[in-house]
Design a protein around this motif. Structure first.
Motif, PDB file in Angstrom:
ATOM      1  N   ARG A 183       0.780  -1.213   0.058  1.00 49.25           N
ATOM      2  CA  ARG A 183      -0.003  -0.061  -0.153  1.00 49.25           C
ATOM      3  C   ARG A 183       1.089   1.276   0.102  1.00 49.25           C
ATOM      4  O   ARG A 183       0.483   2.198  -0.579  1.00 49.25           O
ATOM      5  CB  ARG A 183      -1.075  -0.083   1.391  1.00 49.25           C
ATOM      6  CG  ARG A 183      -2.012  -0.953   1.145  1.00 49.25           C
ATOM      7  CD  ARG A 183      -2.792  -1.055   2.536  1.00 49.25           C
ATOM      8  NE  ARG A 183      -3.893  -2.050   2.743  1.00 49.25           N
ATOM      9  CZ  ARG A 183      -5.188  -1.972   2.272  1.00 49.25           C
ATOM     10  NH1 ARG A 183      -5.506  -0.481   1.868  1.00 49.25           N
ATOM     11  NH2 ARG A 183      -6.007  -2.712   2.240  1.00 49.25           N
ATOM     12  N   GLU A 184       1.995   1.276   0.574  1.00 51.15           N
ATOM     13  CA  GLU A 184       2.968   2.349   0.998  1.00 51.15           C
ATOM     14  C   GLU A 184       3.834   2.773  -0.323  1.00 51.15           C
ATOM     15  O   GLU A 184       4.279   3.822  -0.429  1.00 51.15           O
ATOM     16  CB  GLU A 184       3.658   2.352   2.041  1.00 51.15           C
ATOM     17  CG  GLU A 184       3.026   2.332   3.457  1.00 51.15           C
ATOM     18  CD  GLU A 184       2.018   1.067   3.711  1.00 51.15           C
ATOM     19  OE1 GLU A 184       2.684  -0.035   3.158  1.00 51.15           O
ATOM     20  OE2 GLU A 184       1.002   1.184   4.301  1.00 51.15           O
ATOM     21  N   GLY A 185       4.061   1.618  -1.082  1.00 54.50           N
ATOM     22  CA  GLY A 185       5.006   1.877  -2.415  1.00 54.50           C
ATOM     23  C   GLY A 185       5.509   0.511  -2.789  1.00 54.50           C
ATOM     24  O   GLY A 185       4.877  -0.492  -2.657  1.00 54.50           O
ATOM     25  N   GLU A 186       6.681   0.584  -3.197  1.00 52.77           N
ATOM     26  CA  GLU A 186       7.495  -0.514  -3.737  1.00 52.77           C
ATOM     27  C   GLU A 186       9.005  -0.642  -3.169  1.00 52.77           C
ATOM     28  O   GLU A 186       9.522   0.518  -2.997  1.00 52.77           O
ATOM     29  CB  GLU A 186       7.493  -0.427  -5.354  1.00 52.77           C
ATOM     30  CG  GLU A 186       5.972  -0.404  -5.969  1.00 52.77           C
ATOM     31  CD  GLU A 186       6.155  -0.367  -7.528  1.00 52.77           C
ATOM     32  OE1 GLU A 186       7.152  -0.117  -8.002  1.00 52.77           O
ATOM     33  OE2 GLU A 186       4.827  -0.328  -8.235  1.00 52.77           O
ATOM     34  N   ALA A 187       9.177  -1.908  -3.323  1.00 52.77           N
ATOM     35  CA  ALA A 187      10.606  -2.400  -3.089  1.00 52.77           C
ATOM     36  C   ALA A 187      10.944  -3.411  -3.975  1.00 52.77           C
ATOM     37  O   ALA A 187      10.486  -3.947  -4.591  1.00 52.77           O
ATOM     38  CB  ALA A 187      10.613  -2.751  -1.591  1.00 52.77           C
ATOM     39  N   LEU A 188      12.153  -3.963  -3.543  1.00 52.04           N
ATOM     40  CA  LEU A 188      13.011  -4.927  -4.414  1.00 52.04           C
ATOM     41  C   LEU A 188      13.622  -5.904  -3.717  1.00 52.04           C
ATOM     42  O   LEU A 188      14.141  -5.699  -2.617  1.00 52.04           O
ATOM     43  CB  LEU A 188      14.059  -4.066  -5.395  1.00 52.04           C
ATOM     44  CG  LEU A 188      13.428  -3.344  -6.474  1.00 52.04           C
ATOM     45  CD1 LEU A 188      14.722  -2.461  -7.069  1.00 52.04           C
ATOM     46  CD2 LEU A 188      12.681  -3.927  -7.609  1.00 52.04           C
ATOM     47  N   ILE A 189      13.696  -7.306  -4.264  1.00 52.33           N
ATOM     48  CA  ILE A 189      14.127  -8.354  -3.467  1.00 52.33           C
ATOM     49  C   ILE A 189      15.015  -9.202  -4.656  1.00 52.33           C
ATOM     50  O   ILE A 189      14.568  -9.002  -5.777  1.00 52.33           O
ATOM     51  CB  ILE A 189      13.339  -9.267  -2.757  1.00 52.33           C
ATOM     52  CG1 ILE A 189      12.194  -9.736  -3.644  1.00 52.33           C
ATOM     53  CG2 ILE A 189      12.813  -8.628  -1.621  1.00 52.33           C
ATOM     54  CD1 ILE A 189      11.436 -10.668  -2.940  1.00 52.33           C
ATOM     55  N   ARG A 190      16.198  -9.802  -4.138  1.00 51.30           N
ATOM     56  CA  ARG A 190      16.711 -10.514  -5.397  1.00 51.30           C
ATOM     57  C   ARG A 190      16.253 -11.825  -5.218  1.00 51.30           C
ATOM     58  O   ARG A 190      16.375 -12.696  -6.439  1.00 51.30           O
ATOM     59  CB  ARG A 190      18.187 -10.771  -4.718  1.00 51.30           C
ATOM     60  CG  ARG A 190      18.846  -9.261  -4.947  1.00 51.30           C
ATOM     61  CD  ARG A 190      20.428  -9.437  -4.451  1.00 51.30           C
ATOM     62  NE  ARG A 190      21.375  -7.938  -4.590  1.00 51.30           N
ATOM     63  CZ  ARG A 190      21.737  -7.801  -5.737  1.00 51.30           C
ATOM     64  NH1 ARG A 190      21.774  -8.390  -7.024  1.00 51.30           N
ATOM     65  NH2 ARG A 190      22.335  -6.733  -5.773  1.00 51.30           N
ATOM     66  N   LYS A 191      15.150 -12.434  -4.339  1.00 54.43           N
ATOM     67  CA  LYS A 191      14.783 -13.745  -4.835  1.00 54.43           C
ATOM     68  C   LYS A 191      13.816 -13.811  -5.999  1.00 54.43           C
ATOM     69  O   LYS A 191      12.920 -12.957  -6.007  1.00 54.43           O
ATOM     70  CB  LYS A 191      13.996 -13.992  -3.548  1.00 54.43           C
ATOM     71  CG  LYS A 191      13.554 -15.649  -3.315  1.00 54.43           C
ATOM     72  CD  LYS A 191      12.457 -15.831  -1.944  1.00 54.43           C
ATOM     73  CE  LYS A 191      13.233 -15.601  -0.922  1.00 54.43           C
ATOM     74  NZ  LYS A 191      14.335 -16.691  -0.788  1.00 54.43           N
ATOM     75  N   PRO A 192      14.153 -14.840  -6.811  1.00 56.06           N
ATOM     76  CA  PRO A 192      13.253 -14.826  -7.955  1.00 56.06           C
ATOM     77  C   PRO A 192      12.025 -15.584  -7.748  1.00 56.06           C
ATOM     78  O   PRO A 192      11.600 -16.153  -6.521  1.00 56.06           O
ATOM     79  CB  PRO A 192      14.035 -15.975  -8.792  1.00 56.06           C
ATOM     80  CG  PRO A 192      14.787 -16.725  -7.815  1.00 56.06           C
ATOM     81  CD  PRO A 192      15.216 -15.821  -6.771  1.00 56.06           C
TER      82      PRO A 192
END
Length: 254
Positions: A183-192
């Motif tokens: 809800r607050e925004g976006e983030a990134l992770i390396r896990k496929p």
């Protein structure tokens, strides 16, 4: 006289914590105040404090990162804004916590526990520290006996943030990363995405495309575009998520 380093990136909260510690534990000597995790590690190497008060979410290095680096050298109290699910990981006594906003009563409880531990070296419970940290970001047991992911560590700019899977609206592949939408925004992770499919509860997260996993509870409506392709409208975000033809059967009853 016991010594402490405080690491908290919110200046107002850091000053409040220093003030309350001065009132509740006047014998404690605060030898360093850090505004980020990297600065905290430098102060810890310099002063070798007995106690650390660590904010979980800080730029540079999180409180969890700092705790892992320090290991058994210091007693640790986490300062966290996370809910009872995160708190449960610390509430076994090996690592203590104080919730934001600060409560003098809860801080006094943490101080009492730490003062009792000061009679023995941190090494006596160092293993429990790591177990608690792993539990925080680890899986949760499911009714069918499997363990499903409960927390993820995601990058938001230069900050590493802990996000509960319940906060996630959808995961989407993005080149070498996976995008995490909340809800607050976006983030990134390396896990496929293919690993997430195996680690998330399939009753909660549905694969709707080879590149997309959606939290079923976040779906507000199912529509079709002018080409007849199925799309999902989410409760908290404006974009529509495309459903691949091979996954449309998931929504036939909706």
């Amino acid at each position: 006289m016991p010594t402490a380093v405080i690491a908290e990136d919110e200046e107002t909260l850091r000053h409040e914590l220093v003030e309350q510690l001065g009132q509740l534990w006047p014998e404690l000597a605060i030898v360093g105040e850090a505004a980020d995790g990297v600065q905290a590690l430098r102060m810890i190497d310099q002063h070798q404090p007995d106690v650390l008060f660590l904010d979980i979410q800080m730029p540079g290095a999180t409180g969890l990162d700092v705790a892992r680096q320090v290991g058994a050298r210091s007693h640790v109290v986490f300062v966290t804004a996370y809910d009872q699910y995160a708190v449960a990981a610390f509430d076994h006594g090996a690592v203590d916590y104080v919730l934001k906003p600060l409560s003098a009563a809860r801080l006094f409880t943490a101080i009492s526990r730490v003062r009792q531990r000061l009679a023995g070296p941190p090494a006596e419970y160092a293993q429990n520290v790591h177990q608690a940290l792993d539990q925080l970001a680890g899986p949760r047991p499911a009714g069918n006996g499997r363990n499903y992911l409960r927390w993820i560590n995601a990058s938001v700019g230069q900050t590493l943030r802990l996000i509960t899977v319940d906060e996630v609206l959808y995961f989407q592949s993005d080149n070498k990363y996976t995008r995490v939408a909340t809800r607050e925004g976006e983030a990134l992770i390396r896990k496929p995405l293919k690993e997430l499919v195996d680690e998330l509860d399939p009753n909660q997260f549905w694969q709707i495309h080879r590149s997309t996993l959606v939290n079923a509870s976040a779906v507000e409506a199912v529509t079709r575009d002018f080409r007849g392709r199925m799309q999902l409208k989410l409760k908290a975000r404006g974009e529509a998520l495309l459903v691949a033809e091979s996954y449309t059967h998931l929504f036939r009853q909706m």
